[in-house]
Design a protein around this motif. Structure first.
Motif, PDB file in Angstrom:
ATOM      1  N   VAL A 273     -18.582  28.737 -46.168  1.00 48.37           N
ATOM      2  CA  VAL A 273     -19.264  29.319 -45.016  1.00 48.37           C
ATOM      3  C   VAL A 273     -18.384  30.462 -44.534  1.00 48.37           C
ATOM      4  O   VAL A 273     -17.183  30.276 -44.336  1.00 48.37           O
ATOM      5  N   VAL A 274     -18.972  31.640 -44.370  1.00 46.74           N
ATOM      6  CA  VAL A 274     -18.208  32.770 -43.858  1.00 46.74           C
ATOM      7  C   VAL A 274     -18.638  33.027 -42.414  1.00 46.74           C
ATOM      8  O   VAL A 274     -19.830  32.964 -42.094  1.00 46.74           O
ATOM      9  N   VAL A 275     -17.655  33.256 -41.556  1.00 47.39           N
ATOM     10  CA  VAL A 275     -17.895  33.360 -40.115  1.00 47.39           C
ATOM     11  C   VAL A 275     -17.404  34.712 -39.622  1.00 47.39           C
ATOM     12  O   VAL A 275     -16.253  35.086 -39.881  1.00 47.39           O
ATOM     13  N   HIS A 276     -18.287  35.476 -38.971  1.00 47.04           N
ATOM     14  CA  HIS A 276     -17.792  36.683 -38.297  1.00 47.04           C
ATOM     15  C   HIS A 276     -18.583  36.979 -37.040  1.00 47.04           C
ATOM     16  O   HIS A 276     -19.698  36.483 -36.855  1.00 47.04           O
ATOM     17  N   GLU A 277     -17.973  37.776 -36.161  1.00 48.28           N
ATOM     18  CA  GLU A 277     -18.601  38.117 -34.885  1.00 48.28           C
ATOM     19  C   GLU A 277     -19.642  39.220 -35.027  1.00 48.28           C
ATOM     20  O   GLU A 277     -20.556  39.331 -34.218  1.00 48.28           O
ATOM     21  N   ALA A 278     -19.476  40.050 -36.048  1.00 45.36           N
ATOM     22  CA  ALA A 278     -20.373  41.187 -36.230  1.00 45.36           C
ATOM     23  C   ALA A 278     -21.778  40.688 -36.550  1.00 45.36           C
ATOM     24  O   ALA A 278     -21.957  39.553 -36.995  1.00 45.36           O
ATOM     25  N   PRO A 279     -22.783  41.542 -36.351  1.00 48.43           N
ATOM     26  CA  PRO A 279     -24.147  41.145 -36.704  1.00 48.43           C
ATOM     27  C   PRO A 279     -24.259  40.723 -38.159  1.00 48.43           C
ATOM     28  O   PRO A 279     -23.463  41.121 -39.011  1.00 48.43           O
ATOM     29  N   LEU A 280     -25.298  39.931 -38.439  1.00 49.15           N
ATOM     30  CA  LEU A 280     -25.488  39.361 -39.772  1.00 49.15           C
ATOM     31  C   LEU A 280     -25.771  40.430 -40.822  1.00 49.15           C
ATOM     32  O   LEU A 280     -25.112  40.497 -41.856  1.00 49.15           O
ATOM     33  N   THR A 281     -26.753  41.276 -40.529  1.00 47.50           N
ATOM     34  CA  THR A 281     -27.288  42.165 -41.553  1.00 47.50           C
ATOM     35  C   THR A 281     -26.267  43.223 -41.960  1.00 47.50           C
ATOM     36  O   THR A 281     -25.749  43.943 -41.109  1.00 47.50           O
ATOM     37  N   PHE A 310     -25.486  38.034 -33.772  1.00 43.58           N
ATOM     38  CA  PHE A 310     -26.897  38.320 -34.025  1.00 43.58           C
ATOM     39  C   PHE A 310     -27.108  39.813 -34.250  1.00 43.58           C
ATOM     40  O   PHE A 310     -26.223  40.618 -33.959  1.00 43.58           O
ATOM     41  N   ASP A 311     -28.264  40.162 -34.754  1.00 41.12           N
ATOM     42  CA  ASP A 311     -28.567  41.575 -35.018  1.00 41.12           C
ATOM     43  C   ASP A 311     -28.973  42.291 -33.729  1.00 41.12           C
ATOM     44  O   ASP A 311     -30.091  42.796 -33.598  1.00 41.12           O
ATOM     45  N   VAL A 312     -28.083  42.284 -32.794  1.00 41.20           N
ATOM     46  CA  VAL A 312     -28.296  42.966 -31.509  1.00 41.20           C
ATOM     47  C   VAL A 312     -27.000  43.708 -31.188  1.00 41.20           C
ATOM     48  O   VAL A 312     -25.957  43.408 -31.764  1.00 41.20           O
ATOM     49  N   PRO A 313     -27.058  44.672 -30.274  1.00 41.23           N
ATOM     50  CA  PRO A 313     -25.798  45.303 -29.854  1.00 41.23           C
ATOM     51  C   PRO A 313     -24.833  44.244 -29.314  1.00 41.23           C
ATOM     52  O   PRO A 313     -25.258  43.289 -28.647  1.00 41.23           O
ATOM     53  N   PRO A 315     -22.965  42.232 -27.023  1.00 41.20           N
ATOM     54  CA  PRO A 315     -23.292  42.193 -25.601  1.00 41.20           C
ATOM     55  C   PRO A 315     -22.051  42.278 -24.709  1.00 41.20           C
ATOM     56  O   PRO A 315     -20.931  42.065 -25.176  1.00 41.20           O
ATOM     57  N   SER A 316     -22.291  42.558 -23.434  1.00 44.70           N
ATOM     58  CA  SER A 316     -21.186  42.553 -22.485  1.00 44.70           C
ATOM     59  C   SER A 316     -20.795  41.109 -22.181  1.00 44.70           C
ATOM     60  O   SER A 316     -21.431  40.156 -22.619  1.00 44.70           O
ATOM     61  N   GLY A 317     -19.706  40.970 -21.402  1.00 42.22           N
ATOM     62  CA  GLY A 317     -19.034  39.690 -21.246  1.00 42.22           C
ATOM     63  C   GLY A 317     -19.902  38.509 -20.868  1.00 42.22           C
ATOM     64  O   GLY A 317     -19.719  37.405 -21.394  1.00 42.22           O
ATOM     65  N   ASP A 318     -20.877  38.726 -19.979  1.00 47.69           N
ATOM     66  CA  ASP A 318     -21.661  37.597 -19.487  1.00 47.69           C
ATOM     67  C   ASP A 318     -22.443  36.885 -20.590  1.00 47.69           C
ATOM     68  O   ASP A 318     -22.771  35.707 -20.461  1.00 47.69           O
ATOM     69  N   LEU A 319     -22.777  37.615 -21.642  1.00 47.88           N
ATOM     70  CA  LEU A 319     -23.593  37.034 -22.716  1.00 47.88           C
ATOM     71  C   LEU A 319     -22.778  36.680 -23.960  1.00 47.88           C
ATOM     72  O   LEU A 319     -23.333  36.247 -24.968  1.00 47.88           O
ATOM     73  N   GLU A 320     -21.473  36.888 -23.859  1.00 54.45           N
ATOM     74  CA  GLU A 320     -20.613  36.683 -25.027  1.00 54.45           C
ATOM     75  C   GLU A 320     -20.768  35.307 -25.662  1.00 54.45           C
ATOM     76  O   GLU A 320     -20.839  35.164 -26.880  1.00 54.45           O
ATOM     77  N   ASP A 321     -20.802  34.275 -24.803  1.00 50.34           N
ATOM     78  CA  ASP A 321     -20.837  32.910 -25.325  1.00 50.34           C
ATOM     79  C   ASP A 321     -22.101  32.644 -26.131  1.00 50.34           C
ATOM     80  O   ASP A 321     -22.123  31.767 -26.997  1.00 50.34           O
ATOM     81  N   GLU A 322     -23.167  33.374 -25.816  1.00 50.81           N
ATOM     82  CA  GLU A 322     -24.423  33.197 -26.556  1.00 50.81           C
ATOM     83  C   GLU A 322     -24.374  33.931 -27.888  1.00 50.81           C
ATOM     84  O   GLU A 322     -25.167  33.657 -28.790  1.00 50.81           O
ATOM     85  N   TYR A 323     -23.494  34.906 -27.991  1.00 48.29           N
ATOM     86  CA  TYR A 323     -23.480  35.798 -29.156  1.00 48.29           C
ATOM     87  C   TYR A 323     -22.436  35.397 -30.199  1.00 48.29           C
ATOM     88  O   TYR A 323     -22.739  35.286 -31.386  1.00 48.29           O
ATOM     89  N   ILE A 324     -21.208  35.207 -29.744  1.00 50.14           N
ATOM     90  CA  ILE A 324     -20.118  34.909 -30.677  1.00 50.14           C
ATOM     91  C   ILE A 324     -20.355  33.523 -31.302  1.00 50.14           C
ATOM     92  O   ILE A 324     -20.706  32.582 -30.592  1.00 50.14           O
ATOM     93  N   PRO A 325     -20.194  33.400 -32.620  1.00 49.72           N
ATOM     94  CA  PRO A 325     -20.375  32.079 -33.238  1.00 49.72           C
ATOM     95  C   PRO A 325     -19.527  31.021 -32.522  1.00 49.72           C
ATOM     96  O   PRO A 325     -18.320  31.191 -32.382  1.00 49.72           O
ATOM     97  N   ASN A 326     -20.180  29.982 -32.052  1.00 49.72           N
ATOM     98  CA  ASN A 326     -19.435  28.929 -31.364  1.00 49.72           C
ATOM     99  C   ASN A 326     -19.250  27.743 -32.298  1.00 49.72           C
ATOM    100  O   ASN A 326     -19.703  27.746 -33.445  1.00 49.72           O
TER     101      ASN A 326
END
Lengths: 343, 109
Positions: A273-281, A310-313, A315-326
């Motif tokens: 399994v490869v894990v990164h913060e950048a968008p998938l695509t 995710f394939d989105v810009p 996000p700023s800090g408030d949404l980080e937890d939803e974006y970064i692989p947890n």
């Protein structure tokens, strides 16, 4: 582990102990201090790098110690910072510029891609670009927009550039010293959320090339870099509670990627399994998956999974937890690989 | 430790000054980022100003009724050296939490 603490800039007279516990900030600061001391052609500059010592304190004290002609502030103009790096490198200097935050590398992309990446090629090797561009990278500090990005795939795609990201103070020290000594341009991506965590730095034992096995395991390999390495190590501990022995491979060099280390690790575990913060695509996970497939196709138990942003810009800090692989998303990725069965 | 001065920011609409109504923090107090620190009144409105960062309050400028110009010092914080000037927040190392459990039959062939 030693509890020794140290001031970031060492007293030149003091004998250096062999292993010192310090933060990544201090390790980077020490590496830069030593590079300036050892290489009279090295110069450090960027926004707030001089008098303030950098917004992350990485260049703290260096101007006072090495002088205003070696460590200095620039205007708030990233294309100028990198354009000046090109000129300085052509004149024989070894620039170590800083882009204050990853999101502000974008204004400098033209200089990085069109000049730094190709000058050596264009000049048939007569104008090498020994530039180490430090970029505080990735998220995790709840910063505003443009202050957290994961640009490794962008840089890795540019011929002529090397890309590296440390995940520990020890690697930060050794990789930065190594990068600064290269004749090629290196994009040095510092995981800013890991700046404050402390770890042992072994001055004598540095291996600055290739990937690093952060934890050995036999059932599955987690491939990660930068800030995601520590999260994957947490996941490995949790997976062990369920009887799954996870290996964590810290890729470190994102270009060139250590394909042999991937083959060795996944050749053994047969699952990845490869894990990164950048968008998938078109992220670096695709490159890693291909390298693994190329070397381990016959023995792989399942397709290589990717757990990414995710394939989105970014996000700023408030949404980080939803974006970064947890942790849970990575565990799900592991479960998908474990469950896979050929028809 | 480092002292960081926070000047009165541009409160919008081209206003160049504000009047202090009431301080909600005092010197010596530890404040969190986004905590309301002062009530201000401009010619347009009254508002609570959130703290731009976490830190210990060292000094406050302007007693209730005083006028402060945009760009002049409003409050001075003391912050640890390693966090001075940072954009964002130093992450806390927390114990990992999980909801997902793994289940697999591993054929060790």
């Amino acid at each position: 582990m030693s509890e020794t603490t140290m001031t970031p800039v060492q007293d030149a007279e003091a004998p250096a102990p062999n292993v010192v516990t310090m933060s990544m900030q201090q390790a980077l600061n020490l590496a830069l201090d030593e590079v300036l001391g050892e290489n009279p052609k090295a110069v450090i500059f960027g926004e707030d790098c001089g008098r303030l010592g950098g917004v992350f304190r990485i260049t703290d004290g260096l101007q006072a110690k090495h002088g205003e002609d070696r460590v200095f502030d620039t205007p708030l103009a990233e294309s100028g910072i990198l354009g000046m790096s090109v000129g300085l490198a052509m004149a024989g200097f070894h620039p170590i510029p800083e882009v204050q935050f990853d999101g502000f590398a974008y204004p400098a992309i033209n200089q990085i891609v069109c000049q730094i990446g190709r000058m050596n090629y264009r000049s048939r090797g007569t104008l090498p670009m020994p530039i180490t561009l430090r970029v505080p990278s990735f998220g995790g500090i709840r910063a505003p927009e443009h202050h957290g990005e994961s640009l490794e795939a962008l840089f890795a795609h540019v011929p002529g550039l090397k890309v590296v990201s440390p995940s520990t103070p020890n690697d930060a020290y050794h990789l930065l010293k190594y990068a600064a000594g290269r004749p090629d341009p290196v994009i040095f991506m510092e995981p800013k959320s890991r700046y404050w965590q402390k770890g042992p730095v072994e001055f004598a034992a540095g291996n600055p090339t290739g990937a690093r096995v952060a934890k050995e395991g036999r059932h599955l390999t987690l491939v990660a870099w930068g800030a995601m390495v520590s999260r994957c190590l947490q996941v490995a501990e949790l997976a062990a509670e369920d009887g799954i022995d996870v290996e964590v491979l810290d890729l470190r060099w994102l270009k060139p990627i250590d394909a042999e280390a991937l083959a060795r690790s996944v050749g053994k575990t047969r699952r990845a399994v490869v894990v990164h913060e950048a968008p998938l695509t078109s992220g670096l996970g695709a490159e890693v998956a291909q390298l693994i497939t190329q070397s381990c196709f016959d023995t792989l138990k399942a397709p290589v999974e990717r757990v990414t942003g995710f394939d989105v810009p970014y996000p700023s800090g408030d949404l980080e937890d939803e974006y970064i692989p947890n942790i849970d998303r990575i565990l799900f990725g592991i479960q998908r690989v474990l469950e896979y069965r050929r028809d | 430790m480092t002292e960081l001065t926070f000047p009165l920011p541009d409160l919008g609409e081209g206003l160049i000054e504000a009047t202090v109504l009431e301080w909600l923090v005092e010197p010596g107090q530890q404040v969190e980022r986004n905590q309301a620190i002062v009530e201000l009144e401009t010619s347009k409105s009254a508002l609570e100003l959130p703290s731009p960062q976490a830190g210990k309050v060292v000094r406050i400028h302007g007693a209730p009724g005083d006028t402060v110009n945009v760009g002049e010092p409003l409050i001075v914080f003391e912050v640890p050296d390693d966090t001075a000037g940072i954009v964002g927040t130093v992450p806390k190392d927390e114990a990992p939490k999980r909801r997902v459990r793994l289940s697999a039959v591993l054929d060790e062939d």
